[in-house]
Write an enzyme that holds these catalytic residues in place. Structure first.
Site, mmCIF file in Angstrom:
data_model
loop_
_atom_site.group_PDB
_atom_site.id
_atom_site.type_symbol
_atom_site.label_atom_id
_atom_site.label_comp_id
_atom_site.label_asym_id
_atom_site.label_seq_id
_atom_site.Cartn_x
_atom_site.Cartn_y
_atom_site.Cartn_z
ATOM 1 N N GLU A 189 0.884 -1.178 0.000
ATOM 2 C CA GLU A 189 0.000 0.000 0.000
ATOM 3 C C GLU A 189 0.907 1.209 0.000
ATOM 4 O OE1 GLU A 189 -3.413 -0.435 0.143
ATOM 5 O OE2 GLU A 189 -3.066 -2.581 0.132
ATOM 6 N N CYS B 21 -2.540 8.573 4.298
ATOM 7 C CA CYS B 21 -2.490 8.056 2.925
ATOM 8 C C CYS B 21 -3.739 8.467 2.161
ATOM 9 C CB CYS B 21 -2.351 6.548 2.948
ATOM 10 S SG CYS B 21 -3.433 5.763 4.132
#
Ligand code: NAP
Length: 497
Positions: A242, A279
């Site tokens: 990720e 994020c």
């Protein structure tokens, strides 16, 4: 308090990869043989042990991350919550993924064999957590919880930005392993606080032949380096990395009919939350070229001017942010819309800029930096959306009056992102069964799955089909008399096969 590595239940001065992975490989047979009930109990015990150490963990994480206590405390709850969610998944047998094609002996022209499928764990998993979520995306975060739930032993590469937090959490997991009587190699934690040695440690772990999959959360550079190392192994293995995302927000004209000041303030609130170190930070916003759009931008500039930078996770991250915004400001066609105030020590000022075009402004700048792009029409907007790289999220602000444009925007965005949300802000990720925290590259290295939510368990499993295997030799999960395929419970609802 000092911190170290914990290898197969014992404190260790050295982060010894081979000892940890050998113990993990030895633990695999015993750990994967645990009953769903025993594995679920263990996951809940990990959550209980983390809660028992909550005061020390919160104190360490606040000191190491500079994030506020309320946020860190919430992250403890999220971490224990996802461990308990996976316990529920395992207890219900959802992870077994049982599918059965019963034999059709009378089928013509050819009879069909009895074929039964279930999911099995891949083997020891290496987990790399990120600096910005010292708990929920770290030592016992979503990757570790889902790998343990799948039946995989875990070796964590501890993050040097929160070594004590990681060590305290690793101690909690280790106590749960020991109390459950599980093999000692079920969990290990490898820590190096030296930068170069940390990279070498991570690389050594990924290429160790006993490791069968990797979960990574962090930067694009780190994720790509790990994926490349895994792909170059004699036996390549899956890497679920990720990585970076700038999470576009599309404001359609109807959304500007309301209170633009409130909308702009909410945008800046999401952009500057946690010093922008999410994020899912909304780093790119598309805004109509209109008077209402001008008013939104002016309000966003004012809100940004009032914002004060928070101390970032590390000095390195603060200087990378400053370098990133200097490059952005020097880009042709970029003008500053609003700049906040710097805080004390490693707390650079938040900012919003307007850019004339997308070229050169779409790389993630980790921190509170937003780029606004104006558009004339949906016809002009759609190619811009289609030109974006893969993202974790996209947000649409719209009213019913925008339905026609919104339908086209959603259709363009779903090819780019893992989660589309309306009239909200992307920071904040619910842990549940329907959540997707993933997306096309470079948001992740594998867009078919998620790192948050119960689907994450599938990353660490693979299917096996048993064809005409005698009942006595079949795994319990795929036998006729097992509780999981006769009647499967999903969140309390009884689903008949
Ligand atoms: P990072 O610098 O990539 O570090 C993550 C981990 O990977 C650390 O343990 C690091 O070890 C290791 N590592 C980095 N480069 C490596 C290499 N070349 N070889 C082997 N190991 C390596 O990331 P971070 O600064 O902790 O996290 C911030 C970034 O994570 C931001 O870009 C943010 O957007 C992203 N993030 C993404 C998500 C998501 O779900 N997509 C969630 C949170 C954060 P050492 O530090 O010891 O070198």
């Amino acid at each position: 308090m000092s911190y170290r590595s914990i290898i197969a239940g014992a404190d260790s001065e050295q982060p010894d990869v081979t000892t940890a992975t050998t113990a993990a490989a030895e633990a695999f047979a015993g750990y994967r043989a645990t009953t769903p009930e025993a594995r679920a109990d263990f996951l809940e015990a990990v959550a209980d042990e983390i809660e028992a150490s909550r005061p020390e963990i919160v104190e360490a994480a606040v000191a190491e991350s500079h994030l506020p206590e309320g946020r860190i405390s919430g992250e403890v709850g999220r971490t224990t919550g996802q461990l308990r969610m996976f316990a529920g998944v395992v207890r219900r047998g959802d992870h077994l993924g049982v599918r059965i094609d019963p034999a059709l002996p009378d089928r013509t022209p050819l009879p069909r064999a009895d074929i039964r499928q279930r999911q099995i764990p891949l083997g020891p998993v290496a987990v790399f957590g990120a600096s910005n979520f010292p708990l929920a995306f770290s030592t016992a975060g979503g990757d570790t919880a889902s790998a343990l739930a799948a039946g995989c032993p875990v070796v964590v590469k501890g993050h040097p930005a929160h070594p004590l937090t990681g060590y305290l959490v690793a101690q909690a997991v280790t106590r749960a392993v020991q109390n459950a009587g599980l093999p000692v190699g079920t969990f290990s934690y490898l820590l190096s606080t030296d930068f170069k040695a940390g990279i070498e440690l991570g690389q050594t772990l990924v290429v160790d032949p006993r490791i069968k999959a990797v979960g990574f959360t962090g930067s694009r550079g780190g994720g790509l380096a790990i994926a490349a190392a895994a792909a170059a192994r004699p036996e390549p293995i899956p890497v679920y990395a990720e990585m970076s995302s700038i999470n576009p927000v599309v404001v359609l004209s109807g959304a500007l009919d309301g209170d633009v000041d409130a909308l702009a303030t909410a945008y800046v609130g999401s952009l500057t939350l946690g010093a922008g170190q999410f994020c899912t930070n909304p780093g790119l916003l598309f805004l109509p070229k209109s008077e209402a759009g001008d008013a939104f931008l002016a309000a966003a500039g004012r809100a940004t001017a009032e914002a004060v930078g928070g101390t970032m996770l590390t000095s390195g991250i603060a200087s990378a942010y400053e370098k990133g915004i200097a490059t952005l400001r020097a880009t042709d066609g970029v003008t500053v819309v609003g700049e906040g105030k710097a805080g004390t020590e490693d707390a650079p000022a938040p900012q919003i800029v307007e850019a004339a075009r997308l070229d050169g402004v779409t790389d993630e700048i980790f921190g509170a930096s937003g780029v606004v792009i104006r558009y004339d029409s949906v016809e002009e907007l759609l190619p811009s959306l289609s030109s974006l790289e893969g993202q974790l999220t996209a947000t649409v602000h719209a009213t019913d009056a925008d339905d026609e444009a919104a339908a086209q925007v959603v259709s363009a965005l779903e090819l780019k992102v893992g989660r589309i949300l309306f009239n909200g802000w992307p920071t904040g990720v619910e842990v549940g069964h329907a959540m997707v925290h993933g997306g096309p590259f470079p948001a992740t290295s594998d867009s078919r799955t998620t790192s948050v939510g119960s689907l994450a368990i599938e990353r660490f499993q693979r299917p096996v089909a048993y064809q005409d295997v005698p009942t006595a030799l079949l795994p319990e999960a795929v036998r006729d008399d097992n509780p999981w395929h006769l009647a499967r419970r999903i969140d309390g609802e009884l689903q008949l096969p």
